[in-house]
Design a protein around this motif. Structure first.
Motif, PDB file in Angstrom:
ATOM      1  N   ALA A 125       0.843  -1.172  -0.007  1.00 38.46           N
ATOM      2  CA  ALA A 125       0.010  -0.154  -0.038  1.00 38.46           C
ATOM      3  C   ALA A 125       0.799   1.148  -0.245  1.00 38.46           C
ATOM      4  N   VAL A 126       1.036   2.066  -1.086  1.00 36.61           N
ATOM      5  CA  VAL A 126       1.875   3.221  -1.111  1.00 36.61           C
ATOM      6  C   VAL A 126       1.468   4.161  -0.310  1.00 36.61           C
ATOM      7  N   ASP A 127       0.302   4.267   0.085  1.00 35.66           N
ATOM      8  CA  ASP A 127      -0.082   5.281   1.122  1.00 35.66           C
ATOM      9  C   ASP A 127       0.355   5.151   2.539  1.00 35.66           C
ATOM     10  N   VAL A 128       0.873   3.751   2.582  1.00 39.93           N
ATOM     11  CA  VAL A 128       1.240   3.327   4.063  1.00 39.93           C
ATOM     12  C   VAL A 128       2.932   3.436   4.138  1.00 39.93           C
ATOM     13  N   ILE A 129       3.615   3.070   2.906  1.00 43.91           N
ATOM     14  CA  ILE A 129       5.149   2.746   2.935  1.00 43.91           C
ATOM     15  C   ILE A 129       5.498   4.115   3.290  1.00 43.91           C
ATOM     16  N   ALA A 130       6.373   4.100   4.324  1.00 45.31           N
ATOM     17  CA  ALA A 130       7.099   5.359   4.806  1.00 45.31           C
ATOM     18  C   ALA A 130       6.044   6.553   5.215  1.00 45.31           C
ATOM     19  N   SER A 131       4.998   6.144   5.421  1.00 45.93           N
ATOM     20  CA  SER A 131       3.911   6.997   5.582  1.00 45.93           C
ATOM     21  C   SER A 131       3.151   7.724   4.290  1.00 45.93           C
ATOM     22  N   GLY A 132       3.600   7.241   3.328  1.00 43.29           N
ATOM     23  CA  GLY A 132       3.041   7.718   1.828  1.00 43.29           C
ATOM     24  C   GLY A 132       3.250   9.169   1.616  1.00 43.29           C
ATOM     25  N   PRO A 133       4.488   9.633   1.774  1.00 47.53           N
ATOM     26  CA  PRO A 133       4.700  11.377   1.439  1.00 47.53           C
ATOM     27  C   PRO A 133       4.362  11.665   0.152  1.00 47.53           C
ATOM     28  N   THR A 134       4.173  10.619  -0.961  1.00 50.32           N
ATOM     29  CA  THR A 134       3.929  10.979  -2.240  1.00 50.32           C
ATOM     30  C   THR A 134       2.740  10.320  -2.605  1.00 50.32           C
ATOM     31  N   ALA A 135       1.841  10.126  -1.835  1.00 43.62           N
ATOM     32  CA  ALA A 135       0.529   9.163  -2.040  1.00 43.62           C
ATOM     33  C   ALA A 135      -0.693  10.106  -1.507  1.00 43.62           C
ATOM     34  N   PRO A 136      -1.720   9.927  -1.955  1.00 40.97           N
ATOM     35  CA  PRO A 136      -2.834  10.547  -1.346  1.00 40.97           C
ATOM     36  C   PRO A 136      -3.170   9.610  -0.188  1.00 40.97           C
ATOM     37  N   ASP A 137      -3.667  10.462   0.934  1.00 40.60           N
ATOM     38  CA  ASP A 137      -3.993  10.067   2.270  1.00 40.60           C
ATOM     39  C   ASP A 137      -5.344   9.737   2.325  1.00 40.60           C
ATOM     40  N   THR A 138      -5.592   8.511   2.591  1.00 40.42           N
ATOM     41  CA  THR A 138      -7.188   8.083   2.477  1.00 40.42           C
ATOM     42  C   THR A 138      -7.628   8.305   3.991  1.00 40.42           C
ATOM     43  N   THR A 139      -6.831   8.726   4.920  1.00 38.46           N
ATOM     44  CA  THR A 139      -7.451   8.651   6.381  1.00 38.46           C
ATOM     45  C   THR A 139      -7.795   9.852   6.679  1.00 38.46           C
ATOM     46  N   THR A 140      -8.470  10.305   7.843  1.00 37.56           N
ATOM     47  CA  THR A 140      -9.027  11.502   8.344  1.00 37.56           C
ATOM     48  C   THR A 140      -8.556  11.715   9.615  1.00 37.56           C
ATOM     49  N   PHE A 141      -8.913  12.920  10.111  1.00 34.52           N
ATOM     50  CA  PHE A 141      -8.657  13.473  11.572  1.00 34.52           C
ATOM     51  C   PHE A 141      -9.721  12.538  12.546  1.00 34.52           C
ATOM     52  N   PRO A 142     -10.947  12.365  12.081  1.00 32.71           N
ATOM     53  CA  PRO A 142     -11.905  11.697  12.926  1.00 32.71           C
ATOM     54  C   PRO A 142     -11.608  10.278  13.017  1.00 32.71           C
ATOM     55  N   GLU A 143     -11.161   9.701  11.844  1.00 32.73           N
ATOM     56  CA  GLU A 143     -10.464   8.262  12.097  1.00 32.73           C
ATOM     57  C   GLU A 143      -9.476   7.972  13.086  1.00 32.73           C
TER      58      GLU A 143
ATOM     59  N   GLY B 150     -12.384  21.057  11.376  1.00 42.39           N
ATOM     60  CA  GLY B 150     -12.097  21.904  10.084  1.00 42.39           C
ATOM     61  C   GLY B 150     -11.367  22.948  10.204  1.00 42.39           C
ATOM     62  N   ILE B 151     -10.912  23.219  11.398  1.00 38.32           N
ATOM     63  CA  ILE B 151      -9.951  24.395  11.526  1.00 38.32           C
ATOM     64  C   ILE B 151      -8.448  24.190  11.044  1.00 38.32           C
ATOM     65  N   LEU B 152      -8.122  22.871  10.830  1.00 35.52           N
ATOM     66  CA  LEU B 152      -7.087  22.646  10.093  1.00 35.52           C
ATOM     67  C   LEU B 152      -7.349  21.666   8.886  1.00 35.52           C
ATOM     68  N   PRO B 153      -6.710  22.032   7.776  1.00 38.42           N
ATOM     69  CA  PRO B 153      -7.006  21.481   6.572  1.00 38.42           C
ATOM     70  C   PRO B 153      -6.558  19.708   6.776  1.00 38.42           C
ATOM     71  N   GLU B 154      -7.507  19.074   5.678  1.00 39.22           N
ATOM     72  CA  GLU B 154      -7.118  17.481   5.893  1.00 39.22           C
ATOM     73  C   GLU B 154      -5.727  17.464   5.165  1.00 39.22           C
ATOM     74  N   THR B 155      -4.929  16.137   4.944  1.00 35.81           N
ATOM     75  CA  THR B 155      -4.122  15.920   4.056  1.00 35.81           C
ATOM     76  C   THR B 155      -4.746  15.768   2.586  1.00 35.81           C
ATOM     77  N   PRO B 156      -3.648  15.766   1.621  1.00 33.59           N
ATOM     78  CA  PRO B 156      -4.391  15.649   0.302  1.00 33.59           C
ATOM     79  C   PRO B 156      -4.878  14.094   0.254  1.00 33.59           C
ATOM     80  N   LYS B 157      -5.761  14.506  -0.295  1.00 30.87           N
ATOM     81  CA  LYS B 157      -6.779  13.030  -0.417  1.00 30.87           C
ATOM     82  C   LYS B 157      -6.865  12.568  -2.244  1.00 30.87           C
ATOM     83  N   PRO B 158      -7.345  11.467  -2.785  1.00 30.73           N
ATOM     84  CA  PRO B 158      -7.249  11.096  -4.000  1.00 30.73           C
ATOM     85  C   PRO B 158      -8.107  12.127  -4.921  1.00 30.73           C
TER      86      PRO B 158
END
Length: 242
Positions: free
Chosen positions: A6-24, A52-60
Motif C-alpha cells: 500500500a503506497v499510502d502506508v509505505i514510509a507514511s506515503g509522502p507522495t501518495a494520497p492519504d485516505t485517512t481523516t482526523f476523525p478516523e 475543520g480548523i486545520l486542513p485535511e491531508t491531500p486526498k485522492p
C-alpha cells in the motif's frame, strides 16, 4: 515494509494520497484506549482537524498528484521469488505459497509446520524434495518477559509441531536482518530441535509461553544472524521437505 504494498502506508506515503481523516485517527486512539494517554498537544491538533480548523491531508484526485507516479521497485514478492530461484537451483520442487502472509506468529508457525507434515506424508500440495517459500509479516502478542522476535517465535512454535519428523527444516527471517529487539534476523528448526532442547534441560513450551525464543535458539546455536542488510521488505520463511 508493508504487506500488500500500500503506497499510502509505505514510509507514511509522502507522495501518495492519504485516505485517512482526523476523525478516523481519533476513533483509533479511543478504540485502543489510548486517547487519554495521548499528549494534549496532539489531541488539540486532531480535534482542530476534526472541526475543520486545520486542513485535511491531500486526498485522492487532489491536483497535487496529477503528475505523480509511484513505482514499487522492490517488495516481498521479489525477495520471495529470489528465494524460490535459489531453492530451484538446488534441485528442489518449489512453490511460493504467498507473499502477503499475516497473523499471530505462533499460530502461523503451527500452520506452516502442518504443511510440512502434509507434504512429508502425502506429497501435497507439492511433491518431495520440496522447497516452500512464504512471505509477509506476522505479529506477536507479548504476554511474557522473554526476548525474541516474530520470526523466532514463529519458528519455535513450528518446532513443537515438527518434533520427531525427519527430513524437514523450517527457517524464517526478517529481510532487514533485525528480528524484534535482538541481533538476530530469525531462526531455524527441524524435527530434532525440541529433543535437542530437552537434552539441554530447556523447555520449548516454556520459552514460547514467555516469548523467549531468542534465549532458546541462542543456546541451541540456531539463530540466523546476518547483521543489518540495508533493505526491508518484510519477512521470508523457507520450508524444506526431503
Amino acid at each position: 515494509d508493508v504487506v500488500g504494498d500500500a503506497v499510502d502506508v509505505i514510509a507514511s506515503g509522502p507522495t501518495a494520497p492519504d485516505t485517512t481523516t482526523f476523525p478516523e485517527a481519533i476513533k483509533v486512539l479511543k478504540k485502543y484506549s489510548l486517547w487519554d494517554k495521548t499528549p494534549q498537544s496532539i489531541k488539540e491538533v486532531l480535534k482542530d482537524g476534526e472541526r475543520g480548523i486545520l486542513p485535511e491531508t491531500p486526498k485522492p484526485r487532489d491536483r497535487i498528484f496529477e503528475r505523480v507516479y509511484n513505482l514499487i521497485i522492490g517488495n516481498n514478492r521479489n525477495a520471495s521469488l529470489a528465494a524460490c530461484k535459489t531453492l530451484a537451483n538446488e534441485g528442489l520442487n518449489v512453490t511460493l505459497l504467498t507473499s502477503t502472509l499475516e497473523g499471530e506468529a505462533r499460530h502461523v508457525g503451527t500452520v506452516l509446520a502442518s504443511i510440512c507434515q502434509e507434504i512429508s506424508i502425502s506429497g501435497n500440495p507439492i511433491v518431495k524434495p520440496a522447497g516452500i517459500v512464504v512471505g509477509g509479516e506476522t505479529t506477536v502478542t507479548v504476554t511474557g518477559k522473554g526476548l525474541g522476535g516474530r520470526n523466532q517465535e514463529l519458528v519455535l512454535s513450528a518446532a513443537l509441531k515438527l518434533q520427531g519428523l525427519s527430513g524437514v527444516a523450517l527457517a524464517s527471517l526478517n529481510t532487514d536482518g533485525v528480528d524484534g529487539p535482538t541481533d538476530a534476523a530469525g531462526a531455524l528448526a527441524d524435527g530434532e530441535t525440541v529433543a535437542r532442547a530437552e537434552a539441554m534441560g530447556l523447555s520449548c513450551e516454556q520459552h514460547l509461553s514467555e516469548n523467549d525464543s531468542y534465549t532458546l535458539f541462542s543456546k541451541l546455536g540456531d539463530l540466523i544472524i546476518t547483521g543489518p542488510t540495508g533493505t526491508n521488505v518484510n519477512d521470508v520463511a523457507v520450508m524444506i521437505v526431503l
